[in-house]
Motif scaffolding. Structure first.
Motif, PDB file in Angstrom:
ATOM      1  N   LEU A  32       0.824  -1.209   0.000  1.00 51.84           N
ATOM      2  CA  LEU A  32       0.000   0.000   0.000  1.00 51.84           C
ATOM      3  C   LEU A  32       0.858   1.258   0.000  1.00 51.84           C
ATOM      4  CD1 LEU A  32      -2.814  -1.070   2.448  1.00 51.84           C
ATOM      5  CD2 LEU A  32      -2.876  -0.991  -0.045  1.00 51.84           C
ATOM      6  N   GLY A  33       2.037   1.196   0.583  1.00 54.54           N
ATOM      7  CA  GLY A  33       2.934   2.350   0.555  1.00 54.54           C
ATOM      8  C   GLY A  33       3.440   2.646  -0.842  1.00 54.54           C
ATOM      9  N   ALA A  34       3.510   1.609  -1.675  1.00 53.25           N
ATOM     10  CA  ALA A  34       3.938   1.830  -3.055  1.00 53.25           C
ATOM     11  C   ALA A  34       2.888   2.609  -3.833  1.00 53.25           C
ATOM     12  CB  ALA A  34       4.200   0.488  -3.735  1.00 53.25           C
ATOM     13  N   PHE A  35       1.635   2.499  -3.444  1.00 49.02           N
ATOM     14  CA  PHE A  35       0.575   3.230  -4.134  1.00 49.02           C
ATOM     15  C   PHE A  35       0.471   4.674  -3.675  1.00 49.02           C
ATOM     16  CE2 PHE A  35      -1.339  -1.145  -4.387  1.00 49.02           C
ATOM     17  CZ  PHE A  35      -1.005  -1.325  -5.716  1.00 49.02           C
ATOM     18  N   ASP A  36       0.940   4.952  -2.478  1.00 53.82           N
ATOM     19  CA  ASP A  36       0.810   6.282  -1.893  1.00 53.82           C
ATOM     20  C   ASP A  36       2.041   7.112  -2.254  1.00 53.82           C
ATOM     21  OD1 ASP A  36      -0.041   8.451  -0.492  1.00 53.82           O
ATOM     22  OD2 ASP A  36       0.444   7.630   1.479  1.00 53.82           O
ATOM     23  N   ARG A  37       1.864   8.070  -3.129  1.00 50.52           N
ATOM     24  CA  ARG A  37       2.987   8.899  -3.557  1.00 50.52           C
ATOM     25  C   ARG A  37       3.343   9.972  -2.530  1.00 50.52           C
ATOM     26  NH1 ARG A  37       5.107   5.642  -6.923  1.00 50.52           N
ATOM     27  NH2 ARG A  37       3.794   5.107  -8.676  1.00 50.52           N
ATOM     28  N   SER A  38       2.404  10.274  -1.620  1.00 47.48           N
ATOM     29  CA  SER A  38       2.683  11.307  -0.623  1.00 47.48           C
ATOM     30  C   SER A  38       3.575  10.788   0.494  1.00 47.48           C
ATOM     31  CB  SER A  38       1.375  11.847  -0.043  1.00 47.48           C
ATOM     32  OG  SER A  38       0.721  10.826   0.683  1.00 47.48           O
ATOM     33  N   ALA A  39       3.698   9.474   0.625  1.00 46.41           N
ATOM     34  CA  ALA A  39       4.529   8.889   1.674  1.00 46.41           C
ATOM     35  C   ALA A  39       5.948   8.671   1.168  1.00 46.41           C
ATOM     36  CB  ALA A  39       3.934   7.578   2.153  1.00 46.41           C
ATOM     37  N   SER A  40       6.539   9.711   0.632  1.00 42.07           N
ATOM     38  CA  SER A  40       7.888   9.589   0.073  1.00 42.07           C
ATOM     39  C   SER A  40       8.948   9.919   1.113  1.00 42.07           C
ATOM     40  CB  SER A  40       8.032  10.505  -1.138  1.00 42.07           C
ATOM     41  OG  SER A  40       7.819  11.844  -0.733  1.00 42.07           O
ATOM     42  N   GLY A  41       8.563   9.911   2.371  1.00 41.06           N
ATOM     43  CA  GLY A  41       9.501  10.216   3.447  1.00 41.06           C
ATOM     44  C   GLY A  41      10.412   9.043   3.741  1.00 41.06           C
ATOM     45  N   ASP A  42      11.001   9.082   4.883  1.00 43.33           N
ATOM     46  CA  ASP A  42      11.922   8.038   5.301  1.00 43.33           C
ATOM     47  C   ASP A  42      11.138   6.773   5.629  1.00 43.33           C
ATOM     48  OD1 ASP A  42      14.121   6.680   6.144  1.00 43.33           O
ATOM     49  OD2 ASP A  42      14.321   7.752   8.048  1.00 43.33           O
ATOM     50  N   ALA A  43      11.379   5.708   4.868  1.00 48.87           N
ATOM     51  CA  ALA A  43      10.620   4.461   5.060  1.00 48.87           C
ATOM     52  C   ALA A  43      10.939   3.820   6.404  1.00 48.87           C
ATOM     53  CB  ALA A  43      10.923   3.494   3.920  1.00 48.87           C
ATOM     54  N   LEU A  44      12.172   3.909   6.847  1.00 43.35           N
ATOM     55  CA  LEU A  44      12.545   3.321   8.130  1.00 43.35           C
ATOM     56  C   LEU A  44      11.847   4.041   9.281  1.00 43.35           C
ATOM     57  CD1 LEU A  44      14.237   1.211   9.543  1.00 43.35           C
ATOM     58  CD2 LEU A  44      16.107   2.851   9.639  1.00 43.35           C
ATOM     59  N   ALA A  45      11.748   5.362   9.177  1.00 48.01           N
ATOM     60  CA  ALA A  45      11.045   6.118  10.223  1.00 48.01           C
ATOM     61  C   ALA A  45       9.568   5.749  10.259  1.00 48.01           C
ATOM     62  CB  ALA A  45      11.214   7.611   9.978  1.00 48.01           C
ATOM     63  N   LEU A  46       8.972   5.532   9.103  1.00 49.45           N
ATOM     64  CA  LEU A  46       7.561   5.136   9.074  1.00 49.45           C
ATOM     65  C   LEU A  46       7.371   3.744   9.663  1.00 49.45           C
ATOM     66  CD1 LEU A  46       6.489   6.508   5.598  1.00 49.45           C
ATOM     67  CD2 LEU A  46       5.852   7.393   7.838  1.00 49.45           C
ATOM     68  N   LEU A  47       8.298   2.818   9.419  1.00 51.44           N
ATOM     69  CA  LEU A  47       8.205   1.488  10.017  1.00 51.44           C
ATOM     70  C   LEU A  47       8.387   1.546  11.528  1.00 51.44           C
ATOM     71  CD1 LEU A  47      10.068  -0.793   7.470  1.00 51.44           C
ATOM     72  CD2 LEU A  47       7.653  -0.823   8.051  1.00 51.44           C
ATOM     73  N   LEU A  48       9.288   2.379  11.997  1.00 47.25           N
ATOM     74  CA  LEU A  48       9.471   2.530  13.438  1.00 47.25           C
ATOM     75  C   LEU A  48       8.253   3.179  14.081  1.00 47.25           C
ATOM     76  CD1 LEU A  48      13.214   3.552  13.687  1.00 47.25           C
ATOM     77  CD2 LEU A  48      12.170   1.393  14.333  1.00 47.25           C
ATOM     78  N   GLU A  49       7.633   4.102  13.362  1.00 50.07           N
ATOM     79  CA  GLU A  49       6.416   4.721  13.887  1.00 50.07           C
ATOM     80  C   GLU A  49       5.293   3.692  13.995  1.00 50.07           C
ATOM     81  OE1 GLU A  49       3.210   8.219  12.811  1.00 50.07           O
ATOM     82  OE2 GLU A  49       5.031   8.048  11.632  1.00 50.07           O
ATOM     83  N   LEU A  50       5.267   2.740  13.085  1.00 48.37           N
ATOM     84  CA  LEU A  50       4.273   1.676  13.152  1.00 48.37           C
ATOM     85  C   LEU A  50       4.461   0.840  14.416  1.00 48.37           C
ATOM     86  CD1 LEU A  50       1.978   0.217  11.619  1.00 48.37           C
ATOM     87  CD2 LEU A  50       3.752  -1.193  10.585  1.00 48.37           C
ATOM     88  N   VAL A  51       5.694   0.550  14.767  1.00 50.80           N
ATOM     89  CA  VAL A  51       5.984  -0.194  15.986  1.00 50.80           C
ATOM     90  C   VAL A  51       5.558   0.603  17.216  1.00 50.80           C
ATOM     91  CG1 VAL A  51       7.838  -1.162  17.387  1.00 50.80           C
ATOM     92  CG2 VAL A  51       7.833  -1.507  14.930  1.00 50.80           C
ATOM     93  N   VAL A  52       5.828   1.906  17.200  1.00 54.40           N
ATOM     94  CA  VAL A  52       5.452   2.760  18.334  1.00 54.40           C
ATOM     95  C   VAL A  52       3.934   2.828  18.464  1.00 54.40           C
ATOM     96  CG1 VAL A  52       5.497   5.139  19.170  1.00 54.40           C
ATOM     97  CG2 VAL A  52       7.576   4.094  18.293  1.00 54.40           C
ATOM     98  N   ARG A  53       3.228   2.915  17.357  1.00 55.48           N
ATOM     99  CA  ARG A  53       1.763   2.941  17.421  1.00 55.48           C
ATOM    100  C   ARG A  53       1.206   1.625  17.956  1.00 55.48           C
ATOM    101  NH1 ARG A  53      -0.944   6.559  12.793  1.00 55.48           N
ATOM    102  NH2 ARG A  53       0.523   8.285  12.898  1.00 55.48           N
ATOM    103  N   CYS A  54       1.820   0.516  17.578  1.00 57.75           N
ATOM    104  CA  CYS A  54       1.391  -0.781  18.122  1.00 57.75           C
ATOM    105  C   CYS A  54       1.655  -0.847  19.623  1.00 57.75           C
ATOM    106  CB  CYS A  54       2.110  -1.916  17.408  1.00 57.75           C
ATOM    107  SG  CYS A  54       1.546  -2.150  15.719  1.00 57.75           S
TER     108      CYS A  54
END
Length: 120
Positions: A32-54
């Motif tokens: 789904l991130g491949a479809f979202d062009r606005s999420a062109s930020g740091d992929a590692l930071a987004l994955l870490l944020e996912l862990v923090v949200r969990c």
């Protein structure tokens, strides 16, 4: 072999389902991130944020359970099984007691989420 299957059956949430859900979450993020062009930020930071949200969601669940155990009456597993049997027998008071218990859980989850939302 029977002992291993018993162990896996008892701890299947943590040994089987949790890693599967994490893998599905990561695959979904990548696809789904491949479809979202606005999420062109740091992929590692987004994955870490996912862990923090969990982790926040786990804290919300733990806080709701602690509130329920401390301030409200938490129905034991045996009592809940009796109530479900009574509901299947047609007891409306048991049905409303189970509905009230679920509404308490929902309220406590929202309450715990509102307390922990400020910490985010």
């Amino acid at each position: 072999m029977n002992h291993i299957l018993k162990f896996l059956g008892r701890w299947q949430e943590f040994l089987i389902w949790m890693p599967l859900l994490v893998a599905l979450c990561l695959v979904g993020y990548v696809v789904l991130g491949a479809f979202d062009r606005s999420a062109s930020g740091d992929a590692l930071a987004l994955l870490l944020e996912l862990v923090v949200r969990c982790a926040y969601l786990a804290c919300v669940g733990g806080a709701a359970w602690l509130f329920k155990r401390t301030y409200l009456r938490d129905i034991s597993a045996a009592e809940e099984a009796e109530l479900h049997a009574a509901v299947h027998a047609g007891d409306t008071a048991a049905r409303w007691l189970l509905i009230k218990d679920r509404l308490e859980w929902l309220f406590l989850l929202v309450l715990a989420a509102s307390f922990l939302w400020v910490a985010r």
